[in-house]
Design an enzyme around this catalytic site. Structure first.
Site, PDB file in Angstrom:
ATOM      1  N   ARG A 108       0.812  -1.218   0.000  1.00  0.00           N
ATOM      2  CA  ARG A 108       0.000   0.000   0.000  1.00  0.00           C
ATOM      3  C   ARG A 108       0.843   1.264   0.000  1.00  0.00           C
ATOM      4  NH1 ARG A 108      -4.410  -2.020   4.369  1.00  0.00           N
ATOM      5  NH2 ARG A 108      -2.587  -3.023   5.247  1.00  0.00           N
ATOM      6  N   PHE A 159      -5.731  -2.603  -0.787  1.00  0.00           N
ATOM      7  CA  PHE A 159      -6.294  -3.962  -0.762  1.00  0.00           C
ATOM      8  C   PHE A 159      -7.819  -3.960  -0.741  1.00  0.00           C
ATOM      9  CE2 PHE A 159      -2.290  -5.489   1.738  1.00  0.00           C
ATOM     10  CZ  PHE A 159      -1.509  -5.222   0.619  1.00  0.00           C
ATOM     11  N   HIS A 162       5.200 -22.056  10.666  1.00  0.00           N
ATOM     12  CA  HIS A 162       6.564 -22.213  10.131  1.00  0.00           C
ATOM     13  C   HIS A 162       7.359 -23.301  10.848  1.00  0.00           C
ATOM     14  CE1 HIS A 162       7.875 -19.459  13.371  1.00  0.00           C
ATOM     15  NE2 HIS A 162       9.078 -19.956  13.184  1.00  0.00           N
ATOM     16  N   HIS A 202       2.524 -23.541  17.235  1.00  0.00           N
ATOM     17  CA  HIS A 202       3.786 -24.287  17.174  1.00  0.00           C
ATOM     18  C   HIS A 202       3.861 -25.449  18.174  1.00  0.00           C
ATOM     19  CE1 HIS A 202       4.709 -20.928  14.735  1.00  0.00           C
ATOM     20  NE2 HIS A 202       5.166 -20.117  15.658  1.00  0.00           N
ATOM     21  N   LYS A 238       9.303 -16.006  26.480  1.00  0.00           N
ATOM     22  CA  LYS A 238      10.257 -14.983  26.024  1.00  0.00           C
ATOM     23  C   LYS A 238      11.194 -14.669  27.182  1.00  0.00           C
ATOM     24  CE  LYS A 238       7.581 -14.047  22.343  1.00  0.00           C
ATOM     25  NZ  LYS A 238       7.698 -15.084  21.313  1.00  0.00           N
TER      26      LYS A 238
END
Ligand code: BG6
Length: 491
Positions: free
Chosen positions: A49, A93, A177, A239, A339
């Site tokens: 964009r 979009f 992933h 995951h 984390k």
């Protein structure tokens, strides 16, 4: 051998100037170029964009490649060649009419059309409808979408429904992933190519399983996104549950996408529901405070840039997961992710039960169970801890635990392990779906996770604090210690 002509693709990449595209997708496509896997006729349309010309977009991609690809894998000639494949299209979009520019770009071609939506999920339905509106997709179009598919079951159903209005399930490639990581795929090989393990893989032989996905990084400028998600939506729903499924599923009858995914869904359906009564014994959520990470002082979650000081979002989750079926009855899966833990480490540990009758030194009884350690990252490999006799005349029958070690990079002389996105993009080009997540997997995972989130909300409890650079709240150690076990690092 794959016929390269069969993988010739026109990749339409929505969100091409975003973080994912720049950090992961272009470097992955470049690596496919380096490996000679990108068909000479394959093209990329970068769509975003921002008003800019193709030359400027190519310069951006070049910059990103030089930043994210290791220096010894940079080949300037190849980069120039790769950039020639890229065109840029400025597109709002939501503006249905402007999508006709996509048809003009594509022209008459027999290449596979791949639509990669590297955009916020709220855009998936809009893009799909607009593509359909201008007739810019066929029943062969392949569509790649990223997590998160929604933030709970209800919102994921909306997104999946919107996609389903335009595309069939066999056209949809939902990325997790982790499924593209070399060692994660190796779980399938390990389990189903080695009868040695297949015959031991159940409650008769395994006492418990640990899955740890630890990161040393904090929130890295993503506070706004992360705070709405939290670690359970960001990591467990996808995951960690995918890893658990690959460890726990029954053998599929073949390697086809649906055979594998059918088995994973059975595991998700068999997860014991975490009721409010189970929360104390089965769930720990934490949030990091200031501490030391990799030798440097770091701020707490609430002091990160852009933070809302009152946030109760979790940056750590530990769960005791039980699977209610014959194979796994009585075998807890302890899973944790966070984390700002001491290191970046993903590993799975299968703890085997001890031999039925122990005849050695009673002092050493605690050693007497085999462990299979599967390292997903770093140092991808596996290690099987077995017991042998300690050497030497004076040692009698003292036992010693040692590893049978397989470090992939050393054993198989691999020069580099491809990034997950390289493999996943390559699988999309081949049209193979077995490393992608089917709609029912996403929805069953949400259903299970939603219940935990609901219980948290109802309890009104704040996450437990842990100092950055430690292995999470003490309660996560207590959770496993109550079962007379310990997390592997602490053993
Ligand atoms: C992403 C999460 O899906 O996975 C991130 O959104 C996380 O928060 C990342 O950092 C971890 O991936 P990897 O491949 O670095 O282990």
């Amino acid at each position: 051998m794959i016929d390269p002509n069969q993988t010739r693709s026109d990749v339409m990449m929505f969100g091409a100037l975003g973080d994912l595209a720049q950090r992961k997708l272009f470097p992955a496509l470049y690596q496919l170029e380096r490996s000679g896997l990108l068909d000479q006729g394959s093209r990329i349309l970068a769509i975003a964009r921002n008003r800019m010309e193709t030359a400027e977009a190519r310069a951006r991609v070049e910059e990103t490649l030089r930043e994210h690809v290791p220096p010894d894998e940079i080949d300037s000639g190849l980069i120039t060649h790769f950039l020639q494949r890229i065109d840029y299209l400025f597109l709002d979009f939501t503006d249905a009419e402007s999508y006709s520019a996509l048809n003009a770009w594509r022209g008459e071609t027999s290449s596979h059309q791949i639509v990669y939506m590297a955009t916020p999920p709220a855009m998936y339905g809009v893009i799909a409808r607009n593509l359909k509106g201008v007739g810019c997709c066929t029943d062969k179009t392949r569509v790649v979408v990223e997590k998160p598919i929604g933030h709970d079951l209800a919102s994921s159903v909306v997104i999946n429904d919107e996609l389903a209005e335009v595309f069939r399930e066999d056209q949809l490639f939902r990325i997790d992933h982790y499924l593209g990581k070399e060692t994660v795929q190796n779980l399938i090989a390990l389990r189903f190519a080695n009868n040695l393990f297949a015959s031991q893989w159940d409650q008769n032989h395994i006492s418990h399983v640990e899955i740890t996905v630890a990161e040393s990084v904090g929130i890295e400028g993503r506070w706004g996104y992360f705070d709405k998600a939290g670690q359970i939506r960001d990591m467990i729903q996808n995951h960690l549950l995918q890893l658990l499924c690959l460890i726990a599923m029954d053998p599929p009858s073949d390697l086809s996408a649906d055979s594998i995914r059918d088995e994973k869904v059975k595991v998700l359906k068999a997860l014991r529901k975490i009721t409010p009564e189970l929360m104390d014994s089965h769930v720990v959520r934490g949030q990091y405070t200031a501490g030391t990470s990799l030798g440097k002082p770091v701020p707490g979650y609430l002091e990160e840039e852009g933070a809302n000081r009152g946030s109760a979002t979790e940056t750590f989750v530990a769960l005791k997961v039980e699977i209610e079926n014959w194979r796994w009855s009585g075998v807890p899966f302890y899973i944790r992710t966070g984390k700002r833990l001491p290191e970046k480490l993903s590993q799975i540990i299968i703890h085997f039960k001890p031999a039925p009758h122990y005849i050695f030194d009673p002092d050493q009884k605690h050693l007497a169970n085999n462990k299979l350690i599967i390292r997903l990252q770093p140092d991808e490999g596996m290690s099987l801890k077995i017991l042998t006799k300690d050497q030497g005349l004076d040692k009698g029958m003292r036992l010693r635990q040692g590893p049978l070690e397989l470090t992939f990079s050393e054993t198989f002389d691999t020069d580099r392990i491809p990034d997950a996105y390289e493999r996943l993009l390559w699988e999309v080009m081949k049209g193979k779906q077995y490393l992608f997540v089917r709609r029912d997997e996403v929805e069953h995972a949400w259903q299970w996770v939603d219940r935990v989130i609901r219980n948290w909300k109802d309890s009104g409890e704040s996450p437990k604090r842990y100092a950055a650079g430690t292995w999470g709240p003490v309660a996560s150690i207590a959770m496993i210690t109550r079962d007379a076990r310990s997390w592997y690092e602490d053993a």
